[in-house]
Enzyme design. Sequence first.
Site, PDB file in Angstrom:
ATOM      1  N   ASP A   1       4.286 -28.530 -25.584  1.00 19.67           N
ATOM      2  CA  ASP A   1       3.772 -26.980 -25.320  1.00 19.67           C
ATOM      3  C   ASP A   1       5.533 -26.145 -25.419  1.00 19.67           C
ATOM      4  O   ASP A   1       6.566 -26.886 -25.121  1.00 19.67           O
ATOM      5  CB  ASP A   1       4.308 -27.207 -23.790  1.00 19.67           C
ATOM      6  CG  ASP A   1       2.711 -27.260 -22.538  1.00 19.67           C
ATOM      7  OD1 ASP A   1       1.048 -27.606 -23.481  1.00 19.67           O
ATOM      8  OD2 ASP A   1       2.919 -27.522 -21.342  1.00 19.67           O
TER       9      ASP A   1
ATOM     10  N   HIS B   1      -0.592 -20.853 -24.394  1.00 18.73           N
ATOM     11  CA  HIS B   1       0.376 -20.973 -23.132  1.00 18.73           C
ATOM     12  C   HIS B   1       0.470 -19.251 -22.700  1.00 18.73           C
ATOM     13  O   HIS B   1       0.977 -19.379 -21.896  1.00 18.73           O
ATOM     14  CB  HIS B   1       1.551 -21.657 -24.494  1.00 18.73           C
ATOM     15  CG  HIS B   1       1.937 -22.988 -22.710  1.00 18.73           C
ATOM     16  ND1 HIS B   1       1.384 -23.338 -21.555  1.00 18.73           N
ATOM     17  CD2 HIS B   1       3.568 -22.129 -23.005  1.00 18.73           C
ATOM     18  CE1 HIS B   1       2.396 -23.700 -20.644  1.00 18.73           C
ATOM     19  NE2 HIS B   1       3.686 -23.382 -21.203  1.00 18.73           N
TER      20      HIS B   1
ATOM     21  N   HIS C   1       5.695 -16.618 -18.899  1.00 26.36           N
ATOM     22  CA  HIS C   1       5.137 -18.055 -18.278  1.00 26.36           C
ATOM     23  C   HIS C   1       6.198 -17.886 -16.982  1.00 26.36           C
ATOM     24  O   HIS C   1       6.703 -17.682 -16.222  1.00 26.36           O
ATOM     25  CB  HIS C   1       6.819 -19.120 -18.859  1.00 26.36           C
ATOM     26  CG  HIS C   1       6.319 -20.227 -19.007  1.00 26.36           C
ATOM     27  ND1 HIS C   1       6.623 -20.357 -17.879  1.00 26.36           N
ATOM     28  CD2 HIS C   1       5.779 -20.821 -19.649  1.00 26.36           C
ATOM     29  CE1 HIS C   1       6.273 -22.029 -17.876  1.00 26.36           C
ATOM     30  NE2 HIS C   1       6.814 -21.922 -18.901  1.00 26.36           N
TER      31      HIS C   1
ATOM     32  N   HIS D   1       6.950 -31.835 -24.686  1.00 27.00           N
ATOM     33  CA  HIS D   1       6.915 -30.035 -24.613  1.00 27.00           C
ATOM     34  C   HIS D   1       8.054 -30.903 -26.344  1.00 27.00           C
ATOM     35  O   HIS D   1       8.487 -31.146 -26.580  1.00 27.00           O
ATOM     36  CB  HIS D   1       8.239 -29.480 -23.726  1.00 27.00           C
ATOM     37  CG  HIS D   1       7.522 -29.749 -21.806  1.00 27.00           C
ATOM     38  ND1 HIS D   1       6.713 -30.742 -21.361  1.00 27.00           N
ATOM     39  CD2 HIS D   1       6.807 -28.554 -21.453  1.00 27.00           C
ATOM     40  CE1 HIS D   1       6.237 -30.586 -20.499  1.00 27.00           C
ATOM     41  NE2 HIS D   1       5.899 -29.582 -20.512  1.00 27.00           N
TER      42      HIS D   1
END
Length: 254
Positions: free
Chosen positions: A64, A116, A120, A210
Amino acid sequence: MNFFLVLSGKRLKRSLIAVVSLLFAAGIFYVEQKDIQVFLPLESGPVAIYSVDTSDKVIALTFDISWGEERAAPILEVLKENEIKKATFFLSSPWAESHPDIVKSIGDMGYEIGSHGHRHTNYSTLEEQEIRTEIMKAHQALTHLTGKEPKLIRFPNGDFDKRVLKTADQLGYTTIQWDTDSRDWMNPGKEKIIQRVTSKAHPGDIILMHASDSSKQTAEALPEIIRTLRSQGYTFVTVSELISGAEADVNPVE
């Protein structure tokens, strides 16, 4: 002499039930004889995929990225040096738009790119129209940057509810989670990341890592993770390859 058979209502009902039961049993016998398999869905509605049920030693490395510019390049270099040709990157659209060169490198190396999301944030806290807007903003940005429409999505923080899953499904997305969390974002030390991933990995696993700047030890741990998993007989595939034609492991969503 004529004979008449008189059936009462109860007798008629019992007779009909008996006939239906015999036909049903015959149908089952026919299906078994013809080796026809019928599958009923265990879940109602869209689901999130955590891993796949397979005996094949295949595994998906996933990364990610939501912010920063220092960690992605070293990770890509490690993957290249170790001849990993299949991996999946989930990119947030603001990061992708700010780093088109890195996005291009990921695509040029043949890695799969999933969404994604845009902001966020926890999508389960948003209204349905906001969820749709966030997904589509990311979709349009990533499609423009890569020339391909993403089909997989991993939501920020792994957060979703039934509304989020339903909206993603309506927009043509499959929601992807993970079964093994490297916890590299906690920066526990290279050795702990290696031990956690290699001890928990299993056939059909989706491994979460990540490539954001907050994860400072992923590139250091990755070479040993790759070597160990290869020595155990694993082959690395994209998430799409992993879930294609395989039985997915899903968790109920309240």
